[in-house]
Design a protein around this motif. Structure first.
Motif, short mmCIF file in Angstrom:
data_model
loop_
_atom_site.label_atom_id
_atom_site.label_comp_id
_atom_site.label_asym_id
_atom_site.label_seq_id
_atom_site.Cartn_x
_atom_site.Cartn_y
_atom_site.Cartn_z
N ILE A 327 -19.25 56.28 -40.37
CA ILE A 327 -19.31 56.49 -38.92
C ILE A 327 -20.13 55.35 -38.33
O ILE A 327 -21.22 55.05 -38.82
N SER A 328 -19.59 54.72 -37.28
CA SER A 328 -20.31 53.56 -36.73
C SER A 328 -21.31 53.99 -35.67
O SER A 328 -22.41 53.43 -35.57
N THR A 329 -20.91 54.99 -34.85
CA THR A 329 -21.75 55.39 -33.72
C THR A 329 -21.68 56.90 -33.56
O THR A 329 -20.61 57.48 -33.73
N ILE A 330 -22.81 57.51 -33.22
CA ILE A 330 -22.80 58.94 -32.90
C ILE A 330 -23.22 59.09 -31.44
O ILE A 330 -24.28 58.59 -31.03
N GLY A 331 -22.36 59.75 -30.66
CA GLY A 331 -22.69 59.98 -29.25
C GLY A 331 -23.17 61.40 -29.07
O GLY A 331 -22.57 62.34 -29.60
N TYR A 332 -24.26 61.56 -28.31
CA TYR A 332 -24.78 62.91 -28.06
C TYR A 332 -25.43 62.94 -26.69
O TYR A 332 -26.30 62.11 -26.40
N GLU A 333 -24.99 63.86 -25.85
CA GLU A 333 -25.51 64.00 -24.49
C GLU A 333 -25.60 62.66 -23.78
O GLU A 333 -26.66 62.26 -23.31
N ARG A 334 -24.48 61.98 -23.75
CA ARG A 334 -24.29 60.72 -23.01
C ARG A 334 -25.05 59.52 -23.58
O ARG A 334 -25.09 58.46 -22.97
N LEU A 335 -25.69 59.69 -24.73
CA LEU A 335 -26.35 58.53 -25.34
C LEU A 335 -25.64 58.18 -26.64
O LEU A 335 -25.21 59.07 -27.37
#
Ligand code: PLP
Ligand code: COI
Length: 373
Positions: A327-335
């Motif tokens: 996984i390259s990026t994890i998005g959580y609550e707009r961040l």
């Protein structure tokens, strides 16, 4: 998970009821192979189907009319129950070529067992082991020229079952069709996916069908996944239905995390998540290598804190189609939290390489997972 969610007894009784005659597989070979049309260096995923398919019908309480025929369209009544009420389950598995040119199946009986768990939850009949395994091996043998040998490719195998009663009332169908078709595939993801932790929609809840590999689970995931794609993500990480506070799994794979102290973390399997075969394979390898493994409830906050503090070495998805997908990026609550590049000696990289060596028979199969067909 319900303790009685296990129908091995039913399956073995069913198997005994099948006679040599009913187990016989009739074969009609294609007169026009499509193999020469395939560009094996440019396979993509899921659009190319091999020449043949295996079909069995469930009628009068018995699996019958086992046959291998050219891959092609089905003819169905518009009232076919599965199309309305979703009694439809499936499996995903892969076959690989070894250096000698033999075809290897991976943990096929685990897929058979899981298909029957899904069948029980969806009120569908179990498929006897002989029907599943004989159909599978005969089909893969017949289309063995379709098993690719290029790096990163495999023969994807899709066993599935659906209800076929032409009846508009809601009830379990009396008739079913079980089919296996195959097709050569490359990587499921073109690049390491960007995933979003979903905190509005849910995939499943306790008592539901999240633990079954049924069509409806995927249908319900499409809208939230589409919204996430519009925000630039490739996949979702689902969270629990009550608080959206605990990690469940991803859309087509289980998720695993590696902390900088070397611990491998993954959510424990429950009746809201799929009991992934790749997941349990990776856990067995990790334990064999002496890696500390934690299968438990994992809170979103725990992962976000580890990301913020630089303690998350890697996150990856594990699945038949996905194999091990970093996984390259994890998005959580707009961040967005970007994961570090995968290190040469990281567990995620090593286990992926080792898995592929097992799949392709390049290393000794210590665990007895592969079957030559
Ligand atoms: N979770 C979901 C929702 C899936 O669709 C899959 C794919 O099959 C997995 C997990 C991984 O399971 P497996 O490793 O058995 O393919
Ligand atoms: C698999 O990995 O085999 C799956 O079933 C995932 C899929 C929905 C492509």
């Amino acid at each position: 998970m319900n303790s009685d969610w296990n129908n091995e007894l039913t399956i073995s009784v069913l198997s005994r009821l099948m006679t040599t005659e009913t187990l016989l597989i009739k074969k009609k070979q294609t007169e026009k192979s499509r193999l020469h049309e395939v560009d094996f260096n440019n396979l993509g995923f899921g659009r190319i189907m091999s020449d043949h398919m295996f079909i069995a019908d469930y009628r009068d309480g018995q699996w019958q009319n086992l046959r291998i025929v050219p891959y092609g369209d089905l003819s169905l009544s518009p009232a076919t129950a599965a199309l309305h009420y979703g009694q439809a389950i499936f499996e995903g598995m892969k076959a690989y070529k070894n250096n000698e040119g033999d075809t290897l199946l991976f943990r096929a009986t685990d897929n058979w067992k899981r298909l029957n768990k899904s069948a029980e939850r969806l009120c569908m009949p179990a498929v006897p082991e002989e029907v599943f395994m004989n159909g599978l091996t005969e089909l893969v043998r017949l289309d063995s020229a379709w098993v690719p040998s290029q790096d990163g490719s495999a023969l994807y195998i899709r066993p599935f079952m659906f209800s076929t009663d032409p009846y508009v009332g809601v009830k379990p169908s009396d008739t079913y069709t079980f089919i296996i078709f195959t097709g050569p595939v490359g990587a499921y993801f073109a690049k390491p996916p960007r995933v979003k932790i979903e905190t509005q929609f849910i995939r499943s809840a306790e008592g539901g069908v999240g633990g079954a590999k049924c069509a409806g689970n995927y249908a319900g995931s499409l809208y939230p996944a589409k919204l996430a794609q519009e925000e630039g993500y490739d996949q979702l990480i689902w969270t629990d239905a009550h608080e959206h506070a605990y990690i469940e799994e991803s859309g087509a794979m289980n998720v695993m995390f590696v902390l900088d102290d070397g611990t491998l973390l993954t959510p424990a399997v429950s009746d809201t998540t799929l009991d992934g075969i790749t997941r349990k394979t990776i856990l067995a390898i990790a334990r064999h290598w002496g890696i500390p493994v934690e299968e438990r409830r994992i809170s979103v906050q725990e992962i976000i804190s580890a990301l913020k503090e630089g303690r998350l070495e890697s996150a990856f998805g594990a699945g038949t189609a996905a194999v091990v997908s970093h996984i390259s990026t994890i998005g959580y609550e707009r961040l967005d939290y970007t994961l570090p590049d995968v290190k040469e000696d990281s567990f995620a990289k090593k286990v992926k390489e080792y898995l592929i060596e097992i799949y392709t028979g390049k290393t000794e199969d210590l665990f007895g997972w592969t079957l030559k067909v």
